[in-house]
Design an enzyme around this catalytic site. Structure first.
Site, PDB file in Angstrom:
ATOM      1  N   THR A   1       0.816  -1.212   0.000  1.00 33.50           N
ATOM      2  CA  THR A   1       0.000   0.000   0.000  1.00 33.50           C
ATOM      3  C   THR A   1       0.854   1.268   0.000  1.00 33.50           C
ATOM      4  OG1 THR A   1      -1.681  -1.184   1.201  1.00 33.50           O
ATOM      5  CG2 THR A   1      -1.813   1.210   1.279  1.00 33.50           C
ATOM      6  N   ILE A   2       1.798   1.349   0.912  1.00 36.76           N
ATOM      7  CA  ILE A   2       2.654   2.532   0.989  1.00 36.76           C
ATOM      8  C   ILE A   2       3.768   2.448  -0.047  1.00 36.76           C
ATOM      9  CG2 ILE A   2       4.264   3.805   2.479  1.00 36.76           C
ATOM     10  CD1 ILE A   2       1.275   4.094   3.275  1.00 36.76           C
TER      11      ILE A   2
ATOM     12  N   GLY B   1       4.713   2.102  11.212  1.00 33.38           N
ATOM     13  CA  GLY B   1       4.408   0.843  11.884  1.00 33.38           C
ATOM     14  C   GLY B   1       5.553   0.368  12.769  1.00 33.38           C
TER      15      GLY B   1
ATOM     16  N   CYS C   1       0.559   7.786   9.461  1.00 33.25           N
ATOM     17  CA  CYS C   1      -0.390   8.671   8.788  1.00 33.25           C
ATOM     18  C   CYS C   1      -1.072   9.600   9.775  1.00 33.25           C
ATOM     19  CB  CYS C   1      -1.429   7.849   8.027  1.00 33.25           C
ATOM     20  SG  CYS C   1      -2.083   6.445   8.945  1.00 33.25           S
TER      21      CYS C   1
ATOM     22  N   ARG D   1      -9.956   4.424  10.342  1.00 34.37           N
ATOM     23  CA  ARG D   1     -10.543   3.449   9.409  1.00 34.37           C
ATOM     24  C   ARG D   1     -10.099   2.058   9.861  1.00 34.37           C
ATOM     25  NH1 ARG D   1      -6.284   1.500   9.226  1.00 34.37           N
ATOM     26  NH2 ARG D   1      -4.626   1.526   7.642  1.00 34.37           N
TER      27      ARG D   1
ATOM     28  N   HIS E   1      -0.686   7.926  20.124  1.00 29.36           N
ATOM     29  CA  HIS E   1      -0.464   8.970  19.116  1.00 29.36           C
ATOM     30  C   HIS E   1       0.189  10.221  19.700  1.00 29.36           C
ATOM     31  CE1 HIS E   1      -3.688   6.390  17.443  1.00 29.36           C
ATOM     32  NE2 HIS E   1      -2.991   6.544  16.334  1.00 29.36           N
ATOM     33  N   GLY E   2      -0.181  10.532  20.952  1.00 28.20           N
ATOM     34  CA  GLY E   2       0.428  11.701  21.602  1.00 28.20           C
ATOM     35  C   GLY E   2       1.932  11.522  21.743  1.00 28.20           C
TER      36      GLY E   2
ATOM     37  N   HIS F   1      -9.089   8.266   7.948  1.00 25.29           N
ATOM     38  CA  HIS F   1      -9.254   8.577   9.358  1.00 25.29           C
ATOM     39  C   HIS F   1      -9.918   9.954   9.485  1.00 25.29           C
ATOM     40  CE1 HIS F   1      -6.379   5.368  10.087  1.00 25.29           C
ATOM     41  NE2 HIS F   1      -5.391   6.021   9.522  1.00 25.29           N
TER      42      HIS F   1
ATOM     43  N   GLN G   1      -5.097   7.723   4.990  1.00 27.47           N
ATOM     44  CA  GLN G   1      -4.040   6.898   5.579  1.00 27.47           C
ATOM     45  C   GLN G   1      -3.028   6.397   4.548  1.00 27.47           C
ATOM     46  OE1 GLN G   1      -7.208   5.863   5.157  1.00 27.47           O
ATOM     47  NE2 GLN G   1      -7.144   3.841   4.200  1.00 27.47           N
TER      48      GLN G   1
HETATM   49  N1  LIG Z   1      -1.570   1.372   5.033  1.00 28.90           N
HETATM   50  C1  LIG Z   1      -1.589   2.442   5.765  1.00 28.90           C
HETATM   51  O1  LIG Z   1      -2.620   3.021   5.927  1.00 28.90           O
HETATM   52  C2  LIG Z   1      -0.327   2.973   6.375  1.00 28.90           C
HETATM   53  C3  LIG Z   1      -0.240   4.333   6.630  1.00 28.90           C
HETATM   54  C4  LIG Z   1       0.935   4.862   7.166  1.00 28.90           C
HETATM   55  C5  LIG Z   1       1.971   4.008   7.480  1.00 28.90           C
HETATM   56  N2  LIG Z   1       1.847   2.677   7.248  1.00 28.90           N
HETATM   57  C6  LIG Z   1       2.983   1.841   7.597  1.00 28.90           C
HETATM   58  O2  LIG Z   1       3.640   1.495   6.405  1.00 28.90           O
HETATM   59  C7  LIG Z   1       4.229   0.197   6.546  1.00 28.90           C
HETATM   60  C8  LIG Z   1       3.716  -0.680   5.421  1.00 28.90           C
HETATM   61  O3  LIG Z   1       2.304  -0.804   5.559  1.00 28.90           O
HETATM   62  P1  LIG Z   1       1.396  -1.171   4.312  1.00 28.90           P
HETATM   63  O4  LIG Z   1       0.015  -0.841   4.716  1.00 28.90           O
HETATM   64  O5  LIG Z   1       1.946  -0.559   3.075  1.00 28.90           O
HETATM   65  O6  LIG Z   1       1.571  -2.740   4.280  1.00 28.90           O
HETATM   66  P2  LIG Z   1       1.145  -3.739   3.134  1.00 28.90           P
HETATM   67  O7  LIG Z   1       0.805  -4.993   3.792  1.00 28.90           O
HETATM   68  O8  LIG Z   1       0.168  -3.115   2.200  1.00 28.90           O
HETATM   69  O9  LIG Z   1       2.487  -3.927   2.287  1.00 28.90           O
HETATM   70  C9  LIG Z   1       3.592  -4.573   2.801  1.00 28.90           C
HETATM   71  C10 LIG Z   1       4.395  -5.158   1.659  1.00 28.90           C
HETATM   72  O10 LIG Z   1       5.583  -5.738   2.179  1.00 28.90           O
HETATM   73  C11 LIG Z   1       5.781  -7.021   1.617  1.00 28.90           C
HETATM   74  N3  LIG Z   1       6.551  -7.807   2.562  1.00 28.90           N
HETATM   75  C12 LIG Z   1       6.104  -8.499   3.641  1.00 28.90           C
HETATM   76  N4  LIG Z   1       7.137  -9.073   4.284  1.00 28.90           N
HETATM   77  C13 LIG Z   1       8.258  -8.737   3.599  1.00 28.90           C
HETATM   78  C14 LIG Z   1       9.642  -9.015   3.766  1.00 28.90           C
HETATM   79  N5  LIG Z   1      10.061  -9.756   4.776  1.00 28.90           N
HETATM   80  N6  LIG Z   1      10.514  -8.488   2.869  1.00 28.90           N
HETATM   81  C15 LIG Z   1      10.099  -7.734   1.842  1.00 28.90           C
HETATM   82  N7  LIG Z   1       8.787  -7.432   1.639  1.00 28.90           N
HETATM   83  C16 LIG Z   1       7.886  -7.935   2.508  1.00 28.90           C
HETATM   84  C17 LIG Z   1       4.391  -7.524   1.352  1.00 28.90           C
HETATM   85  O11 LIG Z   1       4.384  -8.459   0.319  1.00 28.90           O
HETATM   86  C18 LIG Z   1       3.667  -6.254   0.928  1.00 28.90           C
HETATM   87  O12 LIG Z   1       3.802  -6.044  -0.444  1.00 28.90           O
HETATM   88  C19 LIG Z   1       3.854  -0.269   7.950  1.00 28.90           C
HETATM   89  O13 LIG Z   1       4.881   0.114   8.831  1.00 28.90           O
HETATM   90  C20 LIG Z   1       2.631   0.539   8.246  1.00 28.90           C
HETATM   91  O14 LIG Z   1       2.383   0.688   9.617  1.00 28.90           O
HETATM   92  C21 LIG Z   1       0.737   2.161   6.666  1.00 28.90           C
END
Ligand SMILES: NC(=O)c1ccc[n+]([C@@H]2O[C@H](COP(=O)([O-])OP(=O)(O)OC[C@H]3O[C@@H](n4cnc5c(N)ncnc54)[C@H](O)[C@@H]3O)[C@@H](O)[C@H]2O)c1
Ligand SMILES: NC(=O)c1ccc[n+]([C@@H]2O[C@H](COP(=O)([O-])OP(=O)(O)OC[C@H]3O[C@@H](n4cnc5c(N)ncnc54)[C@H](O)[C@@H]3O)[C@@H](O)[C@H]2O)c1
Ligand SMILES: NC(=O)c1ccc[n+]([C@@H]2O[C@H](COP(=O)([O-])OP(=O)(O)OC[C@H]3O[C@@H](n4cnc5c(N)ncnc54)[C@H](O)[C@@H]3O)[C@@H](O)[C@H]2O)c1
Ligand SMILES: NC(=O)c1ccc[n+]([C@@H]2O[C@H](COP(=O)([O-])OP(=O)(O)OC[C@H]3O[C@@H](n4cnc5c(N)ncnc54)[C@H](O)[C@@H]3O)[C@@H](O)[C@H]2O)c1
Lengths: 339, 339, 339, 339
Positions: C11-12, C110, C140, C168, C194-195, C220, C301
């Protein structure tokens, strides 16, 4: 026996009817329906006489096996107090009917304060309702706020309240209303009407509320901050809440962290309609930071006002002068002890 | 009195416990929990002795005010029949325990047919369960299919069944599972496992099922097509359904068109936990086109299998030989009459 | 050209990859995937070389028509900066890899602050990130808080912040996570994390946050109260928000009152992936009561942290020393002007 | 250049406008709005002249920065074809206007067949639309059915179709409509209107449909069974679907099992508004059991009819006589290749 009629036997009306029927000093002399439906069949099952607004629909009712006792006007004549459970805005249009019949009436929170000129919460202003003809029981959210603000204000003084109300989108059986996947600001302005509404009951409280709607049917959730006048410890706050007979404390040992798990718990307890009549304060959330009190409370929109209606009836009839006496009578008749 | 223990007092287990406790010929001698929780507190309220898998957790239970009667092994010794209500896949791992204790056991639909070697539905194969040590009550969806297919097949013969199961995503109190806003094919292949699962009970039925999950917690919905051998009129179909004591017909006069309204109706009726033990067939949907029968039925996932467990217990104990006798005993003890 | 690799193209990660690829001073030299999937196919479409953690899966990728450029270790060697987009908690386990390869790395929210020892927000502390090997872009929610608290604090001074985050439940394409019909306190204690997380970026801010999860996938919603040091008018607040290049004001003339309508608006604008990179402050909600500022803001997010990652890369590489220069470069490359 | 106006610039209207604007032989000469809103601002951004039904609201538009080109009547005069995108039932009331202006008009599926007297699907009956003044593009669900039934019928002959449509409750940005947590039968009778609606385009098909609404905003899901006249293998079915330029096959290698993941995929591909113009057939679900074909298809309600409107315009104008030529022109202008 206080003779009570329910005009508008819907989500609130059907619950008030059952709560009234359970009281020793009250009886249901009739409920009204506009068309045959599952709720009308339930009224039949309960043995409540059914009155209808539009007598030309009598045939439709009887074809569905629902006996019709007469018109709403006839029902009004037989009652000491009407509980108006019609949809928000409709209740107001019934005022003339009640005035004409010279009957006492209670409206719900969907109507403006002005319809009755008096807004009610049992713990806050029962005595002021004694003998009144018209009373409005405040909405589910305002009822939940009244209870908790009143008790804290009495004990420690409240400088100000800031509350965010995360509201359920629709009642569980309402399938046409949304949202499905959105957070909707309602209103998108700040403050929301909940603060002023609280002030109809507790005029001296400084309160600002923010409100939104989310895609759930279960309960509202309040995130509350109160600045207190006097110092208070977390334990003191918990103590006054624990003592309150319409505030429940959801204990950490239940492992309940959501409205859905809370609903399941009261369902498992065997409460009629899985109703949470009390405020559901999450004990783990209660916290003091300096003189600021923080906590979450769940408010079961369909239930908390039901028992307030029962007390309002008693206050208006004037026999029982003491609020705590009425509150205890109401609770006991329902075998209700707050969590 | 048949001594019944529930191993895994969760969604299904707690309901089976109450249904068993309501029977004249059965009693609950214990239920098991893995950790203190709201459900354990409910078991205390009901007066069910609580046994725990891991005795080292005894302290945690007792600190939470939950008395511990002993270990699961001790519970097994005291029981005639165990109802295994542990999560799908876990039940299987308990088999050795039950074999060792030489106790009869019932698994739920989350386990494979092979765990018991016999899959049960009261109306379909009660007699074949008589005296068995191990029985599996088929899943909520399969139970719903069994009831309706069996009765139609007996009356008119079924050439084939094509069914689409639109499944609830999670039970109401389960907050971690989704989906939130999606239709999920589960499985994305056709047929789903429901057809073969039905064949463990009714092997001769030609059936193809398609299954998906949607964001609701209330009930499953089945859209069913059956090709019949003999001619049948809509009225004849309705008649056999109406006569069936575990199929309910939701009448048009209730104006109910959804799972949520149906749930509200049984809640209003005062059913414990608002449970719909019967299939909820929408009368208005029942239609014949040539020899094809079409209809919708709602299946309350948490409830329909509960009463089947009670009958399975009776069959396994062997005293009551006639299915209808057991079914009537079960229903009457719960004051249950199908809609 | 700064050579950037994305380890964890989810996603990110996929959004950061596209945002980086759009910059004049950066290029994507590779992204990593663990298994073939729709996202891997998208990487192929975009022309990003695909590296895999486990080379034994090479065949599976190639059968699916996805060419494999090499192992993650090989990717690390070619890059100046790694953006770690693996799931929360996994990122931390990659630290050794990055240390061994001697490559700069950015983690997401995360992970704990400690993994990088430095938490980043472009408007708040860009300069402190210059030249660093390891940086963590805050989550986020924290990013959304940082932007708006920082700008108000700079202009009027912030005495304290009280914020309720209505989160969300899952991202739109995540179908296994719920809740379906519940408000879940996360955590059920106050304050939420969060704080303290905000304090890793803005240590001097007095902040208490309360957080819950609701059944929506869109965005959110934050309900924010700030007590200010200096007097400020609503217009002055709006003016500083309007001037901020990563805070958007949702104007009343759009009639937008919800996250879903806001998402539709940016979708209609043609933004890639309908992304709201800015804070979405509802203009109508902004209000001053004495020295207290109130407002609602929507935080997408999936999007707001993406552009922060781009600035973090630039800061770490050290060529661009001025935050506003980098922020403007990032925004312009995406043709992004805040609402 | 064919001059096209869109009367009712909402969910469908705004998409048709963009699709028309992308065609080499068409241009948008105006769109209509009833009040200022985010959508009106988008029309401004796209450069579409904005006409309004009620000229007295001109001021309100201009205050919001939205220039008004004139009245709807004036717009009608300038156009060769009107695409009516007003809400279901409203479109019909516009017929007089179009007749008076002597302009060609296209209605959407929310109107009855009778409003135009001709119902359209490009692959099914393009030629019959040539030169017509009035045409109705069938609904999203019916369009999805037409495409797939037509191609299978042409290749193998269709004895009968049985389809269950699991419909989204509301479009993503529509926040007032539900349901939130229910499956709603719509209608609770069988058959639903989708079968007869399909017969307005393909009159000879024996079809029975069953329809329900679920709490999702993403897409409809169809569970389809077709009995074929000739033998067909799964591969032959896949082959004709793969060849069809408006049917997409969601390949197992994408690991997509839900509407939400499918939407994410087309979003990632960069499709405008993440639109799935084609039927989304899940390849893994396609199966033959004897002469019965089974499969699932996702139908993006907001998108599939959009491209049909473009072809309908071309057919009505009569220059392009060959359906495939028009379909290819439409697809290519949008750079659209089916999955
Ligand atoms: N999705 C959100 O809303 C959001 C917002 C802000 C921050 N984050 C943070 O961003 C980070 C990623 O979240 P996300 O939502 O993009 O996760 P996600 O699950 O959508 O994507 C994670 C990716 O990492 C890959 N992956 C898993 N294990 C792996 C490994 N050992 N080596 C290489 N690749 C691997 C998965 O295949 C997947 O493509 C987290 O720290 C999360 O907390 C997420
Ligand atoms: N549902 C809640 O969560 C909730 C909570 C607190 C207060 N309230 C308030 O309670 C009142 C009732 O709400 P509700 O949710 O029970 O509504 P409802 O729609 O469930 O029930 C209303 C009932 O009134 C009947 N009715 C409609 N018009 C009528 C008329 N002209 N004469 C007689 N009966 C008529 C309807 O048939 C229905 O049975 C409203 O003021 C509402 O704001 C509702
Ligand atoms: N929930 C339904 O809708 C439903 C419907 C029909 C059948 N079933 C089947 O019933 C079974 C139980 O499902 P459920 O939904 O009631 O599950 P649940 O998760 O609600 O309850 C399971 C209970 O088992 C306990 N448990 C877990 N591991 C245990 C162990 N090792 N020993 C003893 N207890 C343990 C848990 O604490 C919990 O109380 C499954 O096979 C499921 O597939 C469920
Ligand atoms: N949304 C879908 O999923 C979908 C799919 C296929 C077909 N349709 C059909 O397309 C049609 C339009 O539906 P929609 O979802 O786009 O509706 P919508 O509500 O999104 O848009 C309707 C537009 O018409 C405008 N409008 C309303 N009354 C008007 C009037 N009197 N004159 C001019 N404009 C007016 C509204 O302002 C709005 O912009 C309906 O027939 C519907 O059934 C909708």
């Amino acid at each position: 026996m206080i003779k009570v009629a329910v005009n508008g036997y819907g989500t609130i009306g059907k619950r008030v009817a059952d709560a009234v029927a359970a009281q020793k000093d009250m009886e249901i002399i009739g409920v009204s329906k506009t068309k045959p439906s599952s709720e009308a069949l339930i009224a039949v099952q309960r043995g409540y006489p059914i009155y209808i607004a539009d007598l030309s629909k009598k045939d439709a009712f009887e074809k569905a096996g629902i006996p019709v006792a007469g018109s709403v006007e006839e029902m009004l004549k037989k009652a000491d107090v009407i509980v108006d459970g019609t949809p928000g805005g409709v209740g107001e249009t019934n005022k003339k009917l009640y005035e004409k019949a010279g009957v006492k009436a209670i409206w719900q929170g969907g109507e403006d304060h002005e319809v009755a000129g008096f807004s009610f919460n049992a713990h806050a202003n029962y005595k002021d309702a004694i003998g009144r003809q018209f009373v409005r029981v405040v909405s589910c959210n305002t009822t939940g706020l009244c209870r908790v603000i009143k008790v804290v204000d009495d004990a420690f003084g409240v400088v100000k309240v800031r509350a965010v109300m995360v509201r359920r989108g629709a009642d569980p059986h309402v399938v046409k209303k949304g949202p499905i996947d959105a957070v909707v600001l309602d209103p998108p302005t700040i403050p929301s009407h909940h603060g002023p509404d609280l002030n109809t009951v507790l005029p001296h409280i400084n309160i600002v509320t923010m409100a939104m709607i989310v895609p759930t049917t279960q309960m509202h959730m309040h995130a509350i901050t109160m600045e207190l006048k006097k110092d208070a410890s977390r334990d003191e706050i918990l103590a006054i809440m624990r003592k309150h007979n319409r505030i429940g404390l959801i204990q950490p040992k239940t492992a309940i962290k959501s409205t859905a798990e809370l609903k399941e718990y009261v369902m498992d307890m065997g409460r009629p309609r899985s109703d949470l009549w009390e405020n559901g304060v999450f004990e783990a959330s209660v916290n003091m930071v300096g003189k600021e009190l923080f906590f979450f409370q769940a408010i079961h929109q369909e239930a908390d006002v039901v028992i307030e209606n029962v007390d309002a009836i008693r206050a208006m009839m004037g026999e029982v002068k003491d609020p705590e006496t009425s509150i205890r009578m109401t609770n006991e008749a329902l075998q209700f002890t707050a969590l």
